[in-house]
Design an enzyme around this catalytic site. Structure first.
Site: not given
Length: 565
Positions: A223, A277
């Site tokens: 993330d 990401e």
């Protein structure tokens, strides 16, 4: 002190098969809280996922990506992690995760877990120790504690803007009740940023990778991968920062973190993949994360942010294929996720692009148009070179749910002062069967209703209803993924553009041709031997607007192979 690693589960399964599986994989994103509720408390859980693994196998997925399933106060949907070595009690226990990983592997489905390295929960033991220790204590060095500016330290250390809008610093209170230092949080105050210059932070995350790899997971999704490293001098953001010079984003030093992680992943048998990401607009800097000694793949957000327009989508496809080519990495293709307005809704709007800054309550949507386009987009993305991500419910054609304000929980809504409806509309629990809520999401005898309300008109969109309808979105997805796996020209590989009429995207993948009509009139299909699949009924050899068809052109037949050298 770095938390101790826990021993490998005695029956931990090991991923098997092709070490390059990730280059062509179909990866299904599970938002556990909203997938299936086995115990009737209104919240999805791992037992619910295990019970529906046959559904995912029949759909044709190669892996499941789980958004964070760890203990968390859920200030940001689980992306505020309090403990990486356990499971949120609402979802089950660690043993449930181990059994799920093993059950999925027996069906040929790998598991990818979510790691959130930029920050932890304010309830994480490290942060609680840091607050208790006070200014200047070693425990605070794992975070970004800093005195404020101004005569009394009342001003924030920087004017950096949060990714969730609003301020990025929160002031603490000293044990004696006086105002204390400030701490950095690029997201919510409940998500304090970690200091990646500290060795404890690096060692801890390396141990977390090993913990889950030891339990048989095939990869990690990383993330906010470009945010880890901050400039310790805390400068303000320049008006036009040079590459690598933004104080909090895409700094050059971040790549050493991922080179270390790649060495850990490569030390295991079977491919253990790193999926980033990475929000980096510069194509070269984006590709840097995908060098052979760093991540395997990264999310391609450009495509899903584009308008439903042939020129826009072709530009995006070329941009991403060109960006990946120098490092030999496959692109990823995705139409939505747990943060993004669902495609059925997005493609039915006058502005069919996606940007967080433009989300508003009450935006008009033509769901019939949006569904037609979402069907066409599903086939288009499934035909592109690389790996494919499917967010739970997109295979059912679920629209974004218009929820009443009083049930919203997403911090993006509240930090926008109520302007942004937030992301809860794409997180509404899945409808499985029946004609009324909970639509099979929870057992009939459930003690609680779903944690977010399901629209009443979802009765026609349940899995049960769509399995009985040959023309449903679910049946389209199943057939598309079956063909994608069966056709050697699809998945990883090359693409050759064809030049059809304006407003049409057409390309060849070996002996399969994809034609997507984004114009407002039917178009003639190119010469072909067979129609493999179409998102809408054809009129002879004419493809309707907002539709996609997959065509076969057989090598050695009377028609030449479209991508023959």
């Amino acid at each position: 002190m770095t938390m101790p690693a826990v021993d490998t589960a005695p029956d931990a399964p090991q991923p098997h098969g092709d070490d390059l599986w990730w280059r062509s994989a179909v990866i299904y994103q599970v938002y556990v809280r909203s997938f299936a509720d086995a115990n009737g408390d209104g919240t999805g859980d791992l037992a619910g996922v295990r019970a529906h693994l046959p559904y995912l196998a029949e759909l044709g997925v190669d892996a499941i990506w789980f958004t964070p399933w760890y203990p968390s106060p859920l200030a940001d949907g689980g992306y505020d992690v309090a403990d990486y070595r356990d499971i949120h009690p609402a979802f089950g226990a660690l043993r449930d995760a181990e059994l799920l990983i093993a059950d999925a592997l027996r069906l040929g489905i790998r598991t990818i877990v979510d790691i959130v390295p930029n920050h932890v929960s304010s309830e994480h033991p490290w942060f609680r120790e840091a607050l208790a220790a006070g200014p200047g204590a070693p425990e605070r060095e794992r975070f970004w504690f800093h005195p404020g500016k101004g005569p009394n330290g009342d001003e924030m250390p920087t004017g950096w803007v949060s990714n969730f809008q609003g301020e990025t610093w929160t002031r603490t209170t000293n044990p004696d009740g006086t105002p204390g230092e400030w701490y950095l949080h690029l997201f919510t105050p409940e998500q304090p940023d970690l200091n990646w210059n500290h060795p404890d932070v690096r060692r801890e995350h390396e141990d977390i990778l090993r913990f889950w790899f030891d339990r048989g997971v095939a990869g990690v999704r990383i993330d906010s991968a470009g945010l880890l490293i901050k400039d310790p001098t805390l400068p303000e953001v320049p008006e036009r920062p040079a590459p690598g010079q933004h104080p909090t984003e895409d700094r050059d030093e971040v790549h050493e973190v991922y080179r270390t992680w790649r060495r850990i992943a490569d030390s295991y048998d079977g491919a253990r993949v790193l999926v980033g990401e990475v929000w980096v607009p510069d194509a070269k800097r984006f590709a840097d994360y995908l060098r052979p000694d760093e991540m395997h793949t990264a999310f391609n957000f450009d495509f899903m942010s584009r308008a439903w327009d042939a020129a826009e989508l072709r530009t995006s496809i070329d941009l991403m294929l060109d960006a990946h080519a120098p490092v030999g990495a496959p692109s990823t293709w995705v139409l939505s996720n747990h943060d993004v307005t669902r495609p059925v809704t997005r493609y039915g709007r006058e502005d069919s692009t996606f940007a967080f800054a433009t989300k508003r309550f009450g935006t008009p949507t033509d769901l019939e148009l949006g569904t037609r386009r979402a069907r066409a987009a599903a086939l288009l993305t499934a035909a592109l070179p690389g790996s494919l991500y499917v967010y739970q419910g997109d295979e059912l054609g679920l629209p974004e749910a218009e929820l009443p304000r009083e049930v919203l929980q997403d911090p993006m809504h509240f930090r926008s002062e109520g302007v942004d409806p937030g992301r809860d509309g794409c997180r509404v629990p899945m409808p499985w069967a029946g004609t009324a809520s909970p639509f099979g999401f929870s057992p009939d005898e459930a003690s609680e209703g779903p944690w977010l309300p399901q629209p009443a008109d979802w009765a026609a969109r349940t899995v049960e209803a769509q399995e009985a309808d040959p023309g449903s979105m679910l049946r389209l997805y199943r057939e598309a993924l079956r063909l994608r796996r069966a056709e050697p020209g699809l998945g990883d590989g090359r693409l050759r553009w064809l030049e059809p009429a304006p407003g049409v995207l057409a390309f060849a993948r070996h002996d399969v041709v994809n034609v997507t009509n984004l114009s407002d009139a039917p178009v003639e299909l190119p010469a072909h031997d067979e129609v493999l699949l179409a998102s809408a009924p054809l009129a002879g050899d004419r493809l309707p607007p907002d539709s996609t068809a997959w065509l076969r052109v057989r090598p050695g037949s009377s028609r030449s192979r479209p991508d023959a050298p």
